[in-house]
Motif scaffolding. Structure first.
Motif, PDB file in Angstrom:
ATOM      1  N   GLN A 146      22.429 -15.078  28.245  1.00 56.90           N
ATOM      2  CA  GLN A 146      21.154 -14.871  27.554  1.00 56.90           C
ATOM      3  C   GLN A 146      21.163 -13.559  26.432  1.00 56.90           C
ATOM      4  OE1 GLN A 146      18.688 -15.357  31.639  1.00 56.90           O
ATOM      5  NE2 GLN A 146      18.178 -13.393  30.361  1.00 56.90           N
ATOM      6  N   GLY A 147      20.286 -13.519  25.531  1.00 58.49           N
ATOM      7  CA  GLY A 147      20.224 -12.677  24.729  1.00 58.49           C
ATOM      8  C   GLY A 147      20.554 -13.057  23.200  1.00 58.49           C
ATOM      9  N   ASN A 148      20.713 -12.062  22.370  1.00 60.15           N
ATOM     10  CA  ASN A 148      21.059 -12.061  20.959  1.00 60.15           C
ATOM     11  C   ASN A 148      22.387 -11.716  20.798  1.00 60.15           C
ATOM     12  OD1 ASN A 148      18.320 -12.624  20.284  1.00 60.15           O
ATOM     13  ND2 ASN A 148      17.627 -10.669  20.549  1.00 60.15           N
ATOM     14  N   TRP A 149      23.349 -12.502  19.968  1.00 63.08           N
ATOM     15  CA  TRP A 149      24.457 -12.160  19.768  1.00 63.08           C
ATOM     16  C   TRP A 149      24.999 -12.415  18.206  1.00 63.08           C
ATOM     17  CZ3 TRP A 149      27.080 -10.762  24.094  1.00 63.08           C
ATOM     18  CH2 TRP A 149      26.472 -10.933  25.265  1.00 63.08           C
ATOM     19  N   GLU A 150      25.973 -11.579  17.632  1.00 61.82           N
ATOM     20  CA  GLU A 150      26.321 -11.660  16.416  1.00 61.82           C
ATOM     21  C   GLU A 150      27.788 -11.638  16.210  1.00 61.82           C
ATOM     22  OE1 GLU A 150      24.231  -8.983  14.120  1.00 61.82           O
ATOM     23  OE2 GLU A 150      22.362  -9.888  14.178  1.00 61.82           O
ATOM     24  N   GLY A 151      28.453 -12.098  15.390  1.00 61.32           N
ATOM     25  CA  GLY A 151      29.730 -12.152  15.157  1.00 61.32           C
ATOM     26  C   GLY A 151      30.162 -12.539  13.794  1.00 61.32           C
ATOM     27  N   ARG A 152      31.344 -12.120  13.494  1.00 61.26           N
ATOM     28  CA  ARG A 152      32.043 -12.683  12.022  1.00 61.26           C
ATOM     29  C   ARG A 152      32.865 -13.632  12.146  1.00 61.26           C
ATOM     30  NH1 ARG A 152      28.765 -10.577   8.952  1.00 61.26           N
ATOM     31  NH2 ARG A 152      29.808 -10.271   6.838  1.00 61.26           N
ATOM     32  N   GLU A 181      24.070 -16.433  17.582  1.00 58.78           N
ATOM     33  CA  GLU A 181      23.330 -17.007  18.414  1.00 58.78           C
ATOM     34  C   GLU A 181      22.434 -16.339  19.362  1.00 58.78           C
ATOM     35  OE1 GLU A 181      25.845 -19.750  21.632  1.00 58.78           O
ATOM     36  OE2 GLU A 181      26.543 -19.797  19.415  1.00 58.78           O
ATOM     37  N   ARG A 182      21.338 -17.009  19.692  1.00 64.94           N
ATOM     38  CA  ARG A 182      20.256 -16.462  20.536  1.00 64.94           C
ATOM     39  C   ARG A 182      20.074 -17.495  21.680  1.00 64.94           C
ATOM     40  NH1 ARG A 182      20.925 -13.113  17.057  1.00 64.94           N
ATOM     41  NH2 ARG A 182      19.669 -12.581  15.471  1.00 64.94           N
ATOM     42  N   TRP A 183      20.031 -16.806  22.979  1.00 67.61           N
ATOM     43  CA  TRP A 183      19.717 -17.862  24.230  1.00 67.61           C
ATOM     44  C   TRP A 183      18.550 -17.033  24.984  1.00 67.61           C
ATOM     45  CZ3 TRP A 183      21.439 -22.271  25.339  1.00 67.61           C
ATOM     46  CH2 TRP A 183      22.856 -22.868  24.810  1.00 67.61           C
ATOM     47  N   THR A 184      17.665 -17.838  25.288  1.00 68.61           N
ATOM     48  CA  THR A 184      16.477 -17.483  25.751  1.00 68.61           C
ATOM     49  C   THR A 184      16.825 -17.520  27.355  1.00 68.61           C
ATOM     50  OG1 THR A 184      15.513 -19.820  26.398  1.00 68.61           O
ATOM     51  CG2 THR A 184      14.930 -18.846  24.460  1.00 68.61           C
ATOM     52  N   ASP A 185      16.081 -16.976  28.365  1.00 76.35           N
ATOM     53  CA  ASP A 185      16.256 -16.920  29.849  1.00 76.35           C
ATOM     54  C   ASP A 185      15.935 -18.292  30.655  1.00 76.35           C
ATOM     55  OD1 ASP A 185      13.504 -16.642  29.444  1.00 76.35           O
ATOM     56  OD2 ASP A 185      13.011 -15.662  31.089  1.00 76.35           O
ATOM     57  N   TYR A 210      31.637 -20.688  27.763  1.00 75.81           N
ATOM     58  CA  TYR A 210      31.374 -19.222  27.272  1.00 75.81           C
ATOM     59  C   TYR A 210      31.831 -18.416  28.256  1.00 75.81           C
ATOM     60  CZ  TYR A 210      27.922 -21.197  23.885  1.00 75.81           C
ATOM     61  OH  TYR A 210      27.271 -21.676  22.661  1.00 75.81           O
ATOM     62  N   ARG A 211      32.166 -17.026  27.917  1.00 78.26           N
ATOM     63  CA  ARG A 211      32.599 -16.176  28.835  1.00 78.26           C
ATOM     64  C   ARG A 211      32.313 -14.977  28.229  1.00 78.26           C
ATOM     65  NH1 ARG A 211      37.447 -14.224  27.290  1.00 78.26           N
ATOM     66  NH2 ARG A 211      38.657 -15.494  25.653  1.00 78.26           N
ATOM     67  N   LEU A 212      32.010 -13.741  29.200  1.00 75.31           N
ATOM     68  CA  LEU A 212      31.853 -12.458  29.010  1.00 75.31           C
ATOM     69  C   LEU A 212      33.129 -11.790  28.596  1.00 75.31           C
ATOM     70  CD1 LEU A 212      28.643 -11.230  31.132  1.00 75.31           C
ATOM     71  CD2 LEU A 212      28.870 -11.609  28.806  1.00 75.31           C
ATOM     72  N   GLU A 213      33.251 -10.790  27.978  1.00 75.30           N
ATOM     73  CA  GLU A 213      34.232 -10.052  27.724  1.00 75.30           C
ATOM     74  C   GLU A 213      33.615  -8.473  27.709  1.00 75.30           C
ATOM     75  OE1 GLU A 213      36.794 -10.640  24.420  1.00 75.30           O
ATOM     76  OE2 GLU A 213      37.835 -12.084  25.463  1.00 75.30           O
ATOM     77  N   GLY A 214      33.628  -8.012  29.031  1.00 81.07           N
ATOM     78  CA  GLY A 214      32.877  -6.680  29.350  1.00 81.07           C
ATOM     79  C   GLY A 214      31.276  -7.073  29.262  1.00 81.07           C
ATOM     80  N   PRO A 215      30.585  -5.952  28.942  1.00 76.08           N
ATOM     81  CA  PRO A 215      29.257  -6.161  29.134  1.00 76.08           C
ATOM     82  C   PRO A 215      28.475  -6.493  28.062  1.00 76.08           C
ATOM     83  CG  PRO A 215      29.739  -3.820  29.090  1.00 76.08           C
ATOM     84  CD  PRO A 215      30.945  -4.611  29.316  1.00 76.08           C
ATOM     85  N   ASP A 216      29.129  -6.381  26.558  1.00 76.21           N
ATOM     86  CA  ASP A 216      28.370  -6.339  25.493  1.00 76.21           C
ATOM     87  C   ASP A 216      29.287  -7.771  24.410  1.00 76.21           C
ATOM     88  OD1 ASP A 216      26.129  -5.041  26.050  1.00 76.21           O
ATOM     89  OD2 ASP A 216      27.286  -3.107  25.546  1.00 76.21           O
ATOM     90  N   ALA A 217      30.033  -8.437  25.059  1.00 80.84           N
ATOM     91  CA  ALA A 217      30.668  -9.565  24.092  1.00 80.84           C
ATOM     92  C   ALA A 217      30.774 -10.670  25.050  1.00 80.84           C
ATOM     93  CB  ALA A 217      32.164  -8.777  23.780  1.00 80.84           C
ATOM     94  N   LEU A 218      30.666 -11.817  24.148  1.00 79.14           N
ATOM     95  CA  LEU A 218      30.431 -12.920  24.354  1.00 79.14           C
ATOM     96  C   LEU A 218      31.512 -13.696  23.727  1.00 79.14           C
ATOM     97  CD1 LEU A 218      28.917 -15.109  26.440  1.00 79.14           C
ATOM     98  CD2 LEU A 218      27.527 -15.472  24.526  1.00 79.14           C
ATOM     99  N   GLN A 264      29.089  -9.795  19.510  1.00 79.24           N
ATOM    100  CA  GLN A 264      28.497  -8.743  20.168  1.00 79.24           C
ATOM    101  C   GLN A 264      27.042  -8.739  20.396  1.00 79.24           C
ATOM    102  OE1 GLN A 264      32.078  -7.346  20.742  1.00 79.24           O
ATOM    103  NE2 GLN A 264      30.637  -5.849  21.091  1.00 79.24           N
ATOM    104  N   ARG A 265      26.767  -8.272  21.337  1.00 76.56           N
ATOM    105  CA  ARG A 265      25.359  -8.108  21.811  1.00 76.56           C
ATOM    106  C   ARG A 265      24.705  -7.574  20.581  1.00 76.56           C
ATOM    107  NH1 ARG A 265      22.940  -9.531  26.135  1.00 76.56           N
ATOM    108  NH2 ARG A 265      24.616  -9.393  27.393  1.00 76.56           N
ATOM    109  N   ALA A 266      23.531  -7.977  20.257  1.00 77.92           N
ATOM    110  CA  ALA A 266      22.792  -7.604  19.201  1.00 77.92           C
ATOM    111  C   ALA A 266      21.218  -7.287  19.368  1.00 77.92           C
ATOM    112  CB  ALA A 266      22.631  -8.805  17.863  1.00 77.92           C
ATOM    113  N   PRO A 267      20.744  -6.490  18.531  1.00 74.96           N
ATOM    114  CA  PRO A 267      19.200  -6.026  19.055  1.00 74.96           C
ATOM    115  C   PRO A 267      18.423  -7.249  18.946  1.00 74.96           C
ATOM    116  CG  PRO A 267      20.096  -4.658  17.039  1.00 74.96           C
ATOM    117  CD  PRO A 267      21.069  -5.789  17.422  1.00 74.96           C
ATOM    118  N   SER A 268      17.289  -6.977  19.735  1.00 80.85           N
ATOM    119  CA  SER A 268      16.623  -8.463  19.660  1.00 80.85           C
ATOM    120  C   SER A 268      15.777  -8.893  18.350  1.00 80.85           C
ATOM    121  CB  SER A 268      15.679  -8.169  20.950  1.00 80.85           C
ATOM    122  OG  SER A 268      14.961  -7.037  20.890  1.00 80.85           O
TER     123      SER A 268
END
Length: 148
Positions: A22-28, A36-40, A117-125, A141-145
């Motif tokens: 879940q959440g808003n994710w950004e990368g390069r 990438e954005r995922w709802t609950d 999909y896998r988490l790498e720490g609390p703020d990286a997907l 990386q987790r991004a602002p909403s």
């Protein structure tokens, strides 16, 4: 490990098991900005959308997009459904699940055959795609909403 064994025995996953996405994710990726954005999960469905942007400021433009969803079906199966560029849906069944990691597979599809999909720490997907084109790895990386 236990969750992987349970799935092999025919048991299903709950929406809470995939809440890590879940959440808003950004990368390069080179000059591309990946979003990438995922709802609950609600009503047996998680919705996702992905977009690739190129350029900066007023010259920034979308060069790719994908509609995504994860369906928690009545039969207990969990299916990742991808529609790149809005094309017809391709389904990938959940085949492995551990805390903070999920793998979906469709052996009949050309590329990808597997999406993880896998988490790498609390703020990286990390999203890993494997298939006929080899392995592709995308780190977010987790991004602002808010909209970017």
């Amino acid at each position: 490990m236990l969750a992987t064994l349970l799935l092999a025995a025919g048991l299903s996953a709950s929406p809470a098991d995939l809440a890590f996405m879940q959440g808003n994710w950004e990368g390069r990726l080179g000059s591309l900005q990946l979003q990438e954005r995922w709802t609950d999960a609600a009503g047996g469905l998680m919705l996702g959308v992905a977009r690739n942007l190129k350029g900066e400021g007023a010259a920034r433009r979308a060069v790719g997009f994908e509609f995504l969803r994860i369906e928690f079906r009545q039969d207990g199966s969990v299916v990742y459904v991808a529609q790149p560029q809005g094309r017809p849906p391709t389904e990938f069944r959940l085949t492995a699940l551990e805390t903070g990691s999920a793998r979906f597979e469709n052996p009949q599809h050309d590329h990808p055959k597997s999406i993880r999909y896998r988490l790498e720490g609390p703020d990286a997907l990390v999203a890993e795609l494997e298939g006929t084109e080899g392995t592709q790895r995308f780190r977010f990386q987790r991004a602002p909403s808010g909209e970017r």
